[in-house]
Design an enzyme around this catalytic site. Structure first.
Site, PDB file in Angstrom:
ATOM      1  N   HIS A 104       0.725  -0.225 -10.206  1.00  0.00           N
ATOM      2  CA  HIS A 104      -0.142  -1.064  -9.370  1.00  0.00           C
ATOM      3  C   HIS A 104      -0.490  -2.381 -10.091  1.00  0.00           C
ATOM      4  O   HIS A 104      -1.660  -2.719 -10.286  1.00  0.00           O
ATOM      5  CB  HIS A 104      -1.414  -0.304  -8.991  1.00  0.00           C
ATOM      6  CG  HIS A 104      -2.009  -0.789  -7.686  1.00  0.00           C
ATOM      7  ND1 HIS A 104      -2.641   0.040  -6.797  1.00  0.00           N
ATOM      8  CD2 HIS A 104      -2.075  -2.024  -7.132  1.00  0.00           C
ATOM      9  CE1 HIS A 104      -3.068  -0.647  -5.758  1.00  0.00           C
ATOM     10  NE2 HIS A 104      -2.736  -1.916  -5.944  1.00  0.00           N
ATOM     11  N   ARG A 119       0.845  -1.188   0.000  1.00  0.00           N
ATOM     12  CA  ARG A 119       0.000   0.000   0.000  1.00  0.00           C
ATOM     13  C   ARG A 119       0.874   1.229   0.000  1.00  0.00           C
ATOM     14  O   ARG A 119       1.853   1.316   0.759  1.00  0.00           O
ATOM     15  CB  ARG A 119      -0.930   0.013   1.225  1.00  0.00           C
ATOM     16  CG  ARG A 119      -2.085  -0.975   1.119  1.00  0.00           C
ATOM     17  CD  ARG A 119      -3.081  -0.524   0.046  1.00  0.00           C
ATOM     18  NE  ARG A 119      -4.130  -1.493  -0.194  1.00  0.00           N
ATOM     19  CZ  ARG A 119      -4.118  -2.392  -1.173  1.00  0.00           C
ATOM     20  NH1 ARG A 119      -3.074  -2.475  -1.984  1.00  0.00           N
ATOM     21  NH2 ARG A 119      -5.124  -3.207  -1.350  1.00  0.00           N
ATOM     22  N   ASP A 143       5.347  -0.372  -6.590  1.00  0.00           N
ATOM     23  CA  ASP A 143       4.190  -0.745  -7.402  1.00  0.00           C
ATOM     24  C   ASP A 143       2.967   0.069  -6.999  1.00  0.00           C
ATOM     25  O   ASP A 143       1.965   0.072  -7.715  1.00  0.00           O
ATOM     26  CB  ASP A 143       3.894  -2.240  -7.236  1.00  0.00           C
ATOM     27  CG  ASP A 143       2.691  -2.682  -8.046  1.00  0.00           C
ATOM     28  OD1 ASP A 143       2.670  -2.419  -9.262  1.00  0.00           O
ATOM     29  OD2 ASP A 143       1.761  -3.275  -7.471  1.00  0.00           O
ATOM     30  N   GLU A 162      -2.990   7.545  -6.493  1.00  0.00           N
ATOM     31  CA  GLU A 162      -2.835   6.990  -7.834  1.00  0.00           C
ATOM     32  C   GLU A 162      -3.946   7.501  -8.740  1.00  0.00           C
ATOM     33  O   GLU A 162      -5.067   7.696  -8.284  1.00  0.00           O
ATOM     34  CB  GLU A 162      -2.879   5.454  -7.764  1.00  0.00           C
ATOM     35  CG  GLU A 162      -1.750   4.861  -6.949  1.00  0.00           C
ATOM     36  CD  GLU A 162      -1.859   3.350  -6.798  1.00  0.00           C
ATOM     37  OE1 GLU A 162      -2.841   2.753  -7.314  1.00  0.00           O
ATOM     38  OE2 GLU A 162      -0.975   2.750  -6.169  1.00  0.00           O
TER      39      GLU A 162
END
Length: 313
Positions: free
Chosen positions: A279, A231, A255, A260
């Site tokens: 992600h 996260r 990632d 986002e």
């Protein structure tokens, strides 16, 4: 009664296995793929007339849930559920589920890919070759290095197995030690994991506060790499940008971000020795199939009056 199910997960669509399953049970799937940029009006009407939602990682707020009086269940097609306002769902009597056990191998394999990229600087070399250079950088091997794992859920356990298989020393920090898929790991306290890891990888749940901030970055080896496939909120991104600019750690592969998609004014923009992907940790063909079906089955269980797998509230 309405049988409308709103699906925002962008890899699910008409005619696929999930669609066929839901229609075979008399449901009406309606597709509204996540853009992460819905207008307030689009958010307010997303679940109009729906009894269920199968959602991705976009925020599902109290206002969105309160505007959907027919909504009974929200199922996340993934493991994390911090994007859903759990307290609001509980207040409104809406069940929230996730899909545990569907993507941990995918997450672990991507984590390993990011570690290898850090060790061999693959994207940097590839870019240089495309630009006409022919770099001959000496990378480093993972064997013999220390892998520090924060969190020991399914993906944390899976990456420890890969680390052991590669001949790494594996340290784990967790509030819930348990059996590993591989022998040879050491359960130690968080500070030791941070200070001794050559590769520090995060597999913990969101806590509301970063677990990696100024102090932890200062405690890491200057040769260490930070990997985050869990996260974005687990890392203080401003502190990370400062640490990278001043070469306090060797590099980072992410990632996930706190917000986002990446903003133009993100503190991590333009920082060197940083690799960011969009992600994708749980996004394999196999994991998508498992998680999509698990989310659909959870929704159907709730609509049938049963207790679903992966129930959060």
């Amino acid at each position: 009664m309405s049988n409308r199910i709103v699906i925002t997960t962008d890899y699910l669509g008409e005619g696929d296995e999930v669609d066929r399953l839901l229609r075979s049970r008399g449901c009406e799937p309606v597709y509204a793929p996540s853009t992460l940029r819905r207008s307030p009006d689009e958010q307010a009407h997303l679940f109009d007339g729906a009894v269920a939602g199968i959602v991705s990682s976009e925020p599902i707020t109290r206002e969105m849930l309160a505007a959907a009086p027919t909504l009974k269940v929200v199922a996340r097609s993934g493991v994390g559920y911090d994007s859903v306002d759990i307290a609001a769902a509980a207040d409104l009597g809406i069940t929230v589920c996730n899909t545990p056990g569907t993507n941990h191998h995918a997450v672990a394999e991507l984590t390993l890919s990011l570690m290898l990229n850090c060790a061999r600087r693959l994207t940097t070399v590839t870019r240089a070759v495309e630009e006409g250079a022919w770099p001959r950088e000496a990378g480093t091997e993972l064997r013999g290095k220390t892998l520090g794992v924060v969190g020991f859920g399914a993906s944390g356990r899976a990456i420890t197995s890969l680390g052991v298989a590669l001949g790494m020393r594996v340290l784990v920090s967790t509030a819930h030690p348990g059996p590993s898929e591989s022998p040879g790991i050491e359960f130690v306290d968080f500070d030791q994991v941070v200070s001794e890891a050559d590769y520090l990888t995060l597999h913990a749940r969101a806590t509301g506060q970063p677990v990696i901030g100024v102090d932890q970055l200062a405690a890491m080896k200057t040769t260490a790499y930070l990997i985050n496939t869990a996260r974005g909120s687990l890392v203080d991104e401003s502190a990370l940008a400062d640490a990278l600019r001043h070469q306090r750690i060797a590099g980072t592969a992410l990632d996930v971000l706190d917000r986002e998609p990446m903003r133009d004014d993100d503190p991590l923009r333009g920082v060197e020795n940083l690799w960011i992907i969009s992600h994708l940790a749980g996004q394999t063909v196999e994991a998508r199939q498992r998680s999509g079906l698990a989310a659909a089955e959870a929704v159907l269980a709730v609509l049938d009056g049963a207790t679903p797998n992966g129930r959060i509230v």
